[in-house]
Design a protein around this motif. Structure first.
Motif, PDB file in Angstrom:
ATOM      1  N   PHE A 232       0.825  -1.204   0.000  1.00  0.00           N
ATOM      2  CA  PHE A 232       0.000   0.000   0.000  1.00  0.00           C
ATOM      3  C   PHE A 232       0.861   1.257   0.000  1.00  0.00           C
ATOM      4  O   PHE A 232       0.664   2.171  -0.812  1.00  0.00           O
ATOM      5  CB  PHE A 232      -0.928  -0.016   1.222  1.00  0.00           C
ATOM      6  N   LEU A 233       1.842   1.334   0.889  1.00  0.00           N
ATOM      7  CA  LEU A 233       2.703   2.505   0.956  1.00  0.00           C
ATOM      8  C   LEU A 233       3.569   2.620  -0.300  1.00  0.00           C
ATOM      9  O   LEU A 233       3.905   3.743  -0.725  1.00  0.00           O
ATOM     10  CB  LEU A 233       3.575   2.445   2.208  1.00  0.00           C
ATOM     11  N   GLY A 234       3.892   1.494  -0.898  1.00  0.00           N
ATOM     12  CA  GLY A 234       4.634   1.536  -2.155  1.00  0.00           C
ATOM     13  C   GLY A 234       3.817   2.189  -3.256  1.00  0.00           C
ATOM     14  O   GLY A 234       4.328   3.012  -4.028  1.00  0.00           O
ATOM     15  N   ASP A 235       2.526   1.818  -3.325  1.00  0.00           N
ATOM     16  CA  ASP A 235       1.645   2.442  -4.314  1.00  0.00           C
ATOM     17  C   ASP A 235       1.502   3.942  -4.044  1.00  0.00           C
ATOM     18  O   ASP A 235       1.469   4.754  -4.981  1.00  0.00           O
ATOM     19  CB  ASP A 235       0.266   1.777  -4.292  1.00  0.00           C
TER      20      ASP A 235
ATOM     21  N   SER B 147       3.692   5.904  -2.699  1.00  0.00           N
ATOM     22  CA  SER B 147       4.939   6.585  -3.071  1.00  0.00           C
ATOM     23  C   SER B 147       5.063   6.780  -4.577  1.00  0.00           C
ATOM     24  O   SER B 147       5.849   7.621  -5.037  1.00  0.00           O
ATOM     25  CB  SER B 147       6.148   5.791  -2.550  1.00  0.00           C
ATOM     26  N   GLU B 148       4.284   6.020  -5.355  1.00  0.00           N
ATOM     27  CA  GLU B 148       4.389   6.088  -6.810  1.00  0.00           C
ATOM     28  C   GLU B 148       3.234   6.854  -7.454  1.00  0.00           C
ATOM     29  O   GLU B 148       3.074   6.822  -8.676  1.00  0.00           O
ATOM     30  CB  GLU B 148       4.452   4.669  -7.382  1.00  0.00           C
ATOM     31  N   LEU B 149       2.429   7.559  -6.648  1.00  0.00           N
ATOM     32  CA  LEU B 149       1.344   8.361  -7.205  1.00  0.00           C
ATOM     33  C   LEU B 149       1.903   9.397  -8.184  1.00  0.00           C
ATOM     34  O   LEU B 149       2.958   9.992  -7.954  1.00  0.00           O
ATOM     35  CB  LEU B 149       0.591   9.084  -6.088  1.00  0.00           C
TER      36      LEU B 149
ATOM     37  N   GLY C 199      -8.272   5.951  -6.733  1.00  0.00           N
ATOM     38  CA  GLY C 199      -8.071   4.634  -7.319  1.00  0.00           C
ATOM     39  C   GLY C 199      -7.210   3.745  -6.448  1.00  0.00           C
ATOM     40  O   GLY C 199      -7.446   2.538  -6.348  1.00  0.00           O
ATOM     41  N   MET C 200      -6.223   4.341  -5.794  1.00  0.00           N
ATOM     42  CA  MET C 200      -5.363   3.574  -4.898  1.00  0.00           C
ATOM     43  C   MET C 200      -6.154   3.046  -3.700  1.00  0.00           C
ATOM     44  O   MET C 200      -6.004   1.883  -3.298  1.00  0.00           O
ATOM     45  CB  MET C 200      -4.203   4.441  -4.413  1.00  0.00           C
ATOM     46  N   LEU C 201      -7.030   3.889  -3.139  1.00  0.00           N
ATOM     47  CA  LEU C 201      -7.866   3.433  -2.023  1.00  0.00           C
ATOM     48  C   LEU C 201      -8.774   2.292  -2.462  1.00  0.00           C
ATOM     49  O   LEU C 201      -8.959   1.309  -1.729  1.00  0.00           O
ATOM     50  CB  LEU C 201      -8.706   4.597  -1.484  1.00  0.00           C
TER      51      LEU C 201
END
Length: 370
Positions: free
Chosen positions: A201-204, A206-208, A216-218
């Motif tokens: 989750f935190l990786g995604d 960091s790549e926003l 979308g990430m949520l």
């Protein structure tokens, strides 16, 4: 937004029963707004309003795209969007409106003096309403979701709006159904994932690449927004004092910094993109003390019930234009009340003046103190 459970047999009582109960509560508490009366009667605002069909209310056909495209005809109006804790009001014209090319759902955008994002798939019923209040005649269009909660209200402004255009619009969209009964149904509470892969989750996060990618990430991780902020605490998010809203507004007004304020509900998000000038705190309340933080500018009003604010967070999102910083405010049910950003356009970094305002907010060391 999360849902509350209401017994359907009470919520959908007959129009005659609701009408009698509403008149009784109006006589006992004439100061009570319809939204508050609906809560006391354990029903919905839309159901109460429908009981006045034939008196001062007309149900409109649910042709949302066509209806919204006609709003510019009304001229200078006041658009109001609210949730449980905050209200935004803008006076101006509906200028640049874009709706999906087909169907009656999707998302519409409004850009100009009134700016909004309209989620038509949550729109359920609309009314044209004429009512007298405090010696004033109020003329409006009011949209509700299937739970009977207000999505958007558009009020005509005497001497500035085109009333003839309003009556033509009402005639063109008048529904064949003018029954005083309005069935409403609560939304089921959304079920989120029980376990989250924090590293993934935190990786995604960091790549926003864009702030709009956050939703979308949520959805990808099926995580509640407030839970996401807690998970990213001290990495991308930082809890601050619940009273930060007043500090942000006063600081922005003092240095004349334009800000963005987002306030939404299930069916609409209204957006302020400009400076704020007159900030006032008012204490009032008929059923107990209420603290309201207000912006009282000529073309823009904001009313935030500060005593319902439970948490506030600094939120940092990586984008292709560098870090974008917001402050998100939640109520005791962990529902998003409003968000603040420094005004910026795509392709531009956020202003240092905004980052300075955010840096001066009081950080909370322990989550239990939020």
């Amino acid at each position: 937004m999360e849902d509350i459970t209401i017994d359907a047999s009470v919520r959908n009582s007959s129009a005659a029963v609701l009408s009698k109960a509403w008149k009784g509560i109006q006589n006992a508490k004439p100061y009570l707004r319809i939204r508050e009366a609906a809560k006391e009667l354990n029903t919905s605002e839309a159901a109460l309003l429908a009981t006045t069909i034939g008196e001062n209310c007309i149900r409109l056909a649910p042709n949302w795209h066509d209806l919204v495209k006609r709003l510019p005809e009304l001229g200078h109006v006041m658009a109001l969007t609210r949730n449980e804790s905050c209200i935004l009001e803008h006076k101006g014209v509906f200028a640049d409106i874009n709706v999906p090319c087909s169907g009656n759902g999707g998302v519409g955008t409004v850009i100009g003096p009134i700016e909004a994002r309209m989620f038509f798939f949550k729109w359920h019923v609309a009314f044209a309403v004429e009512q007298e209040k405090s010696g004033r005649q109020l003329t409006s269009l009011q949209v509700f979701d299937k739970a009977g909660d207000a999505v958007l209200k558009v009020y005509l402004q005497e001497g500035k709006s085109d009333y003839d255009a309003y009556y033509r619009l009402v005639q063109d969209f008048r529904s064949e159904d003018q029954s005083p009964e309005q069935y409403t149904q609560p939304y089921a509470a959304k079920v989120y994932a029980r376990e989250i892969d924090t590293k993934d989750f935190l990786g995604d996060w960091s790549e926003l690449q864009d702030t709009h990618d956050f939703h979308g990430m949520l959805a990808k991780h099926n995580i509640h927004r407030h839970d996401a902020l807690e998970l990213a605490r001290n990495i991308f998010t930082f809890p601050v004092a619940a009273s930060s809203t007043l500090q942000i507004l006063e600081s922005a007004a003092e240095v004349k910094l334009p800000v963005m304020i987002f306030v939404g509900n299930r069916g609409n998000i209204q957006i302020h993109q400009d400076k704020v000038k007159t900030v006032r705190v008012l204490e009032r309340g008929h059923n107990g003390p209420e603290t309201w933080v207000n912006v009282l500018d000529p073309s823009f009003n904001m009313h935030l019930r500060q005593d319902t604010v439970a948490t506030a967070w600094i939120v940092r999102k990586p984008t292709r234009d560098d870090i974008v910083t917001s402050v998100e405010v939640f109520d005791e049910n962990k529902e998003l009340v409003l968000s603040f950003f420094g005004l910026r356009k795509p392709g531009q970094p956020e202003m240092e003046e905004w980052r300075k305002i955010v840096s001066e907010l009081t950080l909370l060391v322990n989550l239990q103190n939020v």
